[in-house]
Design a protein around this motif. Structure first.
Motif, PDB file in Angstrom:
ATOM      1  N   LEU A  99      -9.418 -11.794  -2.320  1.00 29.62           N
ATOM      2  CA  LEU A  99      -8.171 -11.089  -2.432  1.00 29.62           C
ATOM      3  C   LEU A  99      -8.689  -9.557  -2.886  1.00 29.62           C
ATOM      4  O   LEU A  99      -9.423  -9.140  -3.596  1.00 29.62           O
ATOM      5  CB  LEU A  99      -7.393 -11.395  -3.984  1.00 29.62           C
ATOM      6  N   GLN A 134      -8.388  -4.335   0.908  1.00 29.33           N
ATOM      7  CA  GLN A 134      -8.660  -3.916   2.296  1.00 29.33           C
ATOM      8  C   GLN A 134      -8.693  -4.996   3.222  1.00 29.33           C
ATOM      9  O   GLN A 134      -9.142  -5.005   4.132  1.00 29.33           O
ATOM     10  CB  GLN A 134     -10.180  -3.566   1.880  1.00 29.33           C
ATOM     11  N   ALA A 144     -10.642 -10.472  -8.239  1.00 27.30           N
ATOM     12  CA  ALA A 144     -11.351  -9.630  -8.929  1.00 27.30           C
ATOM     13  C   ALA A 144     -10.735  -8.707 -10.048  1.00 27.30           C
ATOM     14  O   ALA A 144      -9.481  -8.750  -9.710  1.00 27.30           O
ATOM     15  CB  ALA A 144     -12.258  -8.759  -7.962  1.00 27.30           C
ATOM     16  N   GLU A 178     -13.718  -2.460 -10.337  1.00 26.03           N
ATOM     17  CA  GLU A 178     -13.666  -1.810  -8.792  1.00 26.03           C
ATOM     18  C   GLU A 178     -13.622  -2.684  -7.766  1.00 26.03           C
ATOM     19  O   GLU A 178     -13.358  -2.424  -6.652  1.00 26.03           O
ATOM     20  CB  GLU A 178     -15.001  -0.827  -8.545  1.00 26.03           C
ATOM     21  N   ILE A 188      -2.044  -8.451  -0.328  1.00 25.80           N
ATOM     22  CA  ILE A 188      -0.660  -8.602  -0.573  1.00 25.80           C
ATOM     23  C   ILE A 188       0.045  -7.263   0.014  1.00 25.80           C
ATOM     24  O   ILE A 188       1.386  -7.345  -0.104  1.00 25.80           O
ATOM     25  CB  ILE A 188      -0.257  -9.256  -1.741  1.00 25.80           C
ATOM     26  N   GLY A 189      -0.473  -6.328   0.095  1.00 27.32           N
ATOM     27  CA  GLY A 189       0.214  -4.913   0.624  1.00 27.32           C
ATOM     28  C   GLY A 189      -0.779  -3.874   0.372  1.00 27.32           C
ATOM     29  O   GLY A 189      -1.875  -3.834  -0.350  1.00 27.32           O
ATOM     30  N   TYR A 211      -1.397  -1.119  -1.478  1.00 22.25           N
ATOM     31  CA  TYR A 211      -1.287  -0.411  -2.486  1.00 22.25           C
ATOM     32  C   TYR A 211      -2.171  -1.185  -3.438  1.00 22.25           C
ATOM     33  O   TYR A 211      -2.832  -2.333  -3.205  1.00 22.25           O
ATOM     34  CB  TYR A 211       0.092  -0.667  -3.375  1.00 22.25           C
ATOM     35  N   LEU A 264      -3.679  -2.998  -7.159  1.00 25.13           N
ATOM     36  CA  LEU A 264      -2.947  -3.383  -8.261  1.00 25.13           C
ATOM     37  C   LEU A 264      -4.619  -3.518  -9.320  1.00 25.13           C
ATOM     38  O   LEU A 264      -5.643  -3.358  -8.734  1.00 25.13           O
ATOM     39  CB  LEU A 264      -2.637  -4.659  -8.131  1.00 25.13           C
ATOM     40  N   GLY A 278      -5.930  -5.945 -10.675  1.00 29.84           N
ATOM     41  CA  GLY A 278      -6.593  -7.429 -10.631  1.00 29.84           C
ATOM     42  C   GLY A 278      -6.158  -8.208  -9.689  1.00 29.84           C
ATOM     43  O   GLY A 278      -4.988  -7.929  -8.992  1.00 29.84           O
TER      44      GLY A 278
END
Ligand code: SAM
Length: 220
Positions: free
Chosen positions: A85, A88, A111, A114, A131-132, A134, A136, A138
């Motif tokens: 996940l 990028q 993860a 960073e 998932i988009g 932006y 998050l 984690g």
């Protein structure tokens, strides 16, 4: 389907497993397993992260820690798809959900900090999924999004199988958006419900819904 999630915060998934759709398919169509990187870390004090080579802010999830976690569960590199996940990665959409839901076995790697040492994405994962666009803090919320989206595609997940057929992005609606829904009361603060929905004429209702779906999809 066997769905394995590797995370630093397994207990974050508790609420997800207590509610539909995941709760409905657990132990049946879905075998959801949660693994903590810390439990199998080969490092002192169960360390999982380290400073980035080249310097800079933040910590990086170590490749040897992720590899040790996969080794402990699969005895080596798994044969099935392993999704890292990452903001990028390939952006999640309904066709990708359908693709992932069709797998017999799937692993999600999340993860924090960073993110992953890049060698995790290059050598241990088969895919990277976002998932988009932006960032998050984690991968737990992204993993839950993927688990929920997959779970509702499994048989028995939804109270009424019909609701999974005619919904936004479904083939039944040609990938478009779903039509609007209304329920009681029929009048509230002067806001009414379209007459056609109260008519009992199912052919007209069906035609109206298809038209609404089409209009919304064009507008979106
Ligand atoms: N430094 C990374 C970057 O700029 O691309 C962001 C790392 S983010 C703070 C930490 C982790 O959260 C990521 O490695 C990933 O597992 C997860 N994550 C954050 N945003 C995500 C997204 N949009 N989709 C999927 N995973 C995400």
């Amino acid at each position: 389907m066997q769905l394995d999630v590797f995370t630093l915060i397994p207990h974050a998934f508790a609420w997800l497993t207590e509610h539909r759709p995941v709760a409905s398919v657990l132990g049946g169509e879905l075998d959801l397993r949660l693994f903590s990187y810390r439990d199998t870390s080969p490092l002192r004090a169960r360390q999982v992260d380290d400073e980035p080579y080249g310097g800079g802010a933040g910590m990086v999830l170590r490749v040897d820690v992720v590899a040790a976690a996969l080794d402990a569960v699969y005895g080596g590199r798994p044969e099935h798809r392993v999704v890292a996940l990452s903001p990028q990665g390939r952006q999640l959409d309904q066709p990708l959900v359908e693709e992932l839901a069709a797998e017999q076995r799937l692993t999600l790697l999340s993860a924090r900090f960073e993110g992953f040492d890049e060698r995790v994405v290059e050598h241990l994962a088969t895919d990277a999924v976002s998932i988009g666009p932006y960032v998050l803090s984690g991968g737990e919320l992204p993993a839950m999004v993927v688990v929920d989206a997959i779970a509702r595609r499994l048989p028995g997940a939804l109270g009424d199988e019909e609701s999974g057929i005619n919904e936004s992005f479904s083939d039944a609606l040609e990938g478009g958006l779903e039509y609007p829904h209304y329920t009681r009361p029929a009048a509230f603060r002067g806001w009414g419900v379209p007459d056609v929905l109260l008519s009992g004429d199912h052919a007209r209702i069906d035609a109206w819904r298809r038209e609404q779906s089409r209009l919304r999809s064009v507008r979106a």
